[in-house]
Structure formats: C-alpha cells, structure tokens
Write a protein that holds these residues in place. Structure first.
Motif: not given
Length: 294
Positions: A30-40, A112-127
């Motif tokens: 539920t964290a929102g990783y892209i799929q292997p096919g996306d990268l392909g 929206e499910g990637d809480a760790s990355l969202i927290a990092a973005l906020k630390r770097h002043s992303f909106i």
C-alpha cells in the motif's frame, strides 16, 4: 548503514531494479511503489532516453540496491526507497534529485501512501500541489475473471507478433495516439527485447478494415501477482465508440488468466475521459499520486 550512489549501467542493473521493485511491493503493497512493468516501459519506450542519465542507484557496501531515483526530465523525479529506509537515505536521494534538476522547481511524483517520502519532502520544503494522478485497480480475486468483451462485427483482437507489418502498424498507432511521440520502430524492438515484456499482453484491436484502432500493453509481476497496463490508447479517429474499454477489458482478462490478482492503471485526474473509461471497465479508484514541488 553506509551507502553510495551511482548512475545506471547496464542490463544487469535493470534486472536488479525489477527485483527490487518486486520485493518492495511484496513488503509494502500500500506504499505506492511503481511496478516492475512501469520501469520496463519508462526505460524502453524510446531511443532518446539514456538510462545512465536519468537513473541513479543507491546501494550498500555489498552492492545491494537500497533505492533509486528516476528523473526524466531532470525537473521531475520518482524516488523509490526500500521499506523502512532511514530519513538520511531519503534526504540524500532528494538532495541528488535537486542537484540533478539544477532548478528550485523540482517536482516529485509521490503516492499518498508513502508516508516516509512525504515526511522527507516536507523536511525539504516541498508542498503538495493540486495536480494528481488517479490509481485505478481491478481486483480479480474479489471481482472475478473479467468477461470477454463483445466486439463489433468484423473487429478482432491481435497480439503483436513478430510480423514486420503488424509491428509497423503498432508503432504507427502509438504515434497517432500520443502525437508527438518519440517511439520509433527500433525503440519498439528494444522494448520487445525486455525480459519484462510479454507479446501476448501487447494487444491491439483490429477494425473491420484491418487497421489497428486501439491497444493496451500489459505487464505482470509474478511474485506479487500484480499487473499494470501502460500505455493504453485509442486512435483519435475512433474515440468515443467504447473501443478503448474493450481492449482494456481484454488485456485485463489476459493478466488475470496469468494469475494477476491486482491490475493497475493510472491516469492524470484531468483526463476525465480516461477516468470514465477505466471505471466503466470495472476499475476502482484506490488512491492518488500527487505532485510535490518547491
């Protein structure tokens, strides 16, 4: 933990990143990783993109992948880190992305499910902006095997075989759908050579005149039993007839028959027509991917 980062090198890296994404999705579905096919699709779709220029791999001291950044163009990035990654690693990945962009207006595509990355973005002043992508899913385990689409008289489905005529028509259709497009015949051959590609999931709808009118390309990750469709399109001259829904239903059925229990399609929320199409094919909106900018 210590780590280093370096540009993407070769096919060995591609296989390592496919396995990395599969493992991440299995551990945190539920964290929102892209799929292997996306990268392909992203790395194989054209000859303009040079993977070493747009993929940075973060790894530990023994070469184990901890995450990677995909940025093409440099001012847009997707950051994928192992579940439970430290704040320091995420900060380093963001710092790299900002340096590559060379511009304060970097945009990071974030589920929206990637809480760790969202927290990092906020630390770097992303909106978080108002621009978002809808993630649709079909759950075959709950919804059942998709039914065979009912085609108009004279229409049929075809998988894109090694016929040069068929491959040429498939490239022509893609370029008409996504004009202007950088997909070429040689880029399509490169895509077809990918270990993630399955020609039976590369399906086109053939009109009564023998011309290809719509298509969808499916990808499957056997480990997580997840499928994704990317890209999907209908020729501009044949839109509004339900043909796109038919080919989506067919590829959805093929993915489910291969064991996919979740099938994913994404589209910008602003693409109202595509959102309606996927909903009419039985897909449900399960969340959003937001653009975070600074």
């Amino acid at each position: 933990m210590e780590w280093t980062h370096r540009p993407y090198r070769d096919e060995k890296d591609f296989l390592a990143l496919l396995a990395f994404l599969s493992d991440c999705n299995a551990a945190a579905p539920t964290a929102g990783y892209i799929q292997p096919g996306d990268l392909g699709w992203w790395l194989g779709q054209n000859e303009v993109l040079n993977p070493p220029d747009c993929v940075e791999i973060f790894e530990d001291s023994v070469g184990r992948v901890l995450g990677f950044v995909f940025s093409d163009p440099p001012t847009w990035a997707v950051i994928q880190a192992s579940p439970g990654s430290s704040d320091a690693l995420l900060d380093d990945m963001l710092t790299h992305s900002r340096a590559r962009a060379g511009d304060p207006e970097l945009t990071v595509w974030t589920f929206e499910g990637d809480a760790s990355l969202i927290a990092a973005l906020k630390r770097h002043s992303f909106i978080r902006t108002d621009k978002r992508t809808v993630q649709f899913e079909y759950r075959s385990a709950q919804q059942g095997l998709p039914e065979l689409p009912k085609l108009p008289v004279g229409f049929s489905f075809t998988a894109i075989s090694d016929s040069s005529q068929l491959k040429t028509a498939r490239v022509k259709l893609h370029r008409a759908v996504w004009h202007p497009s950088q997909v070429t015949a040689s880029a399509y051959e490169h895509l077809r050579a990918s270990p993630a590609y399955d020609l039976e999931l590369d399906v086109a709808l053939v009109g009564s005149d023998g011309q290809l009118v719509a298509y969808a390309l499916g990808w499957i990750d056997p480990k997580t039993r997840t499928g994704v469709m990317e890209p999907v399109g209908t020729h501009p001259d044949h839109r509004g007839q339900g043909l796109g829904r038919m080919v989506v239903q067919e590829v959805n059925r093929r993915l489910a028959e291969r064991g996919a229990e979740r099938i994913i399609i994404r589209t910008p929320e602003s693409n109202v027509g595509a959102c309606r199409l996927y909903a009419s094919a039985g897909f449900q909106n399960i969340g959003y991917i937001y653009d975070y900018s600074r």
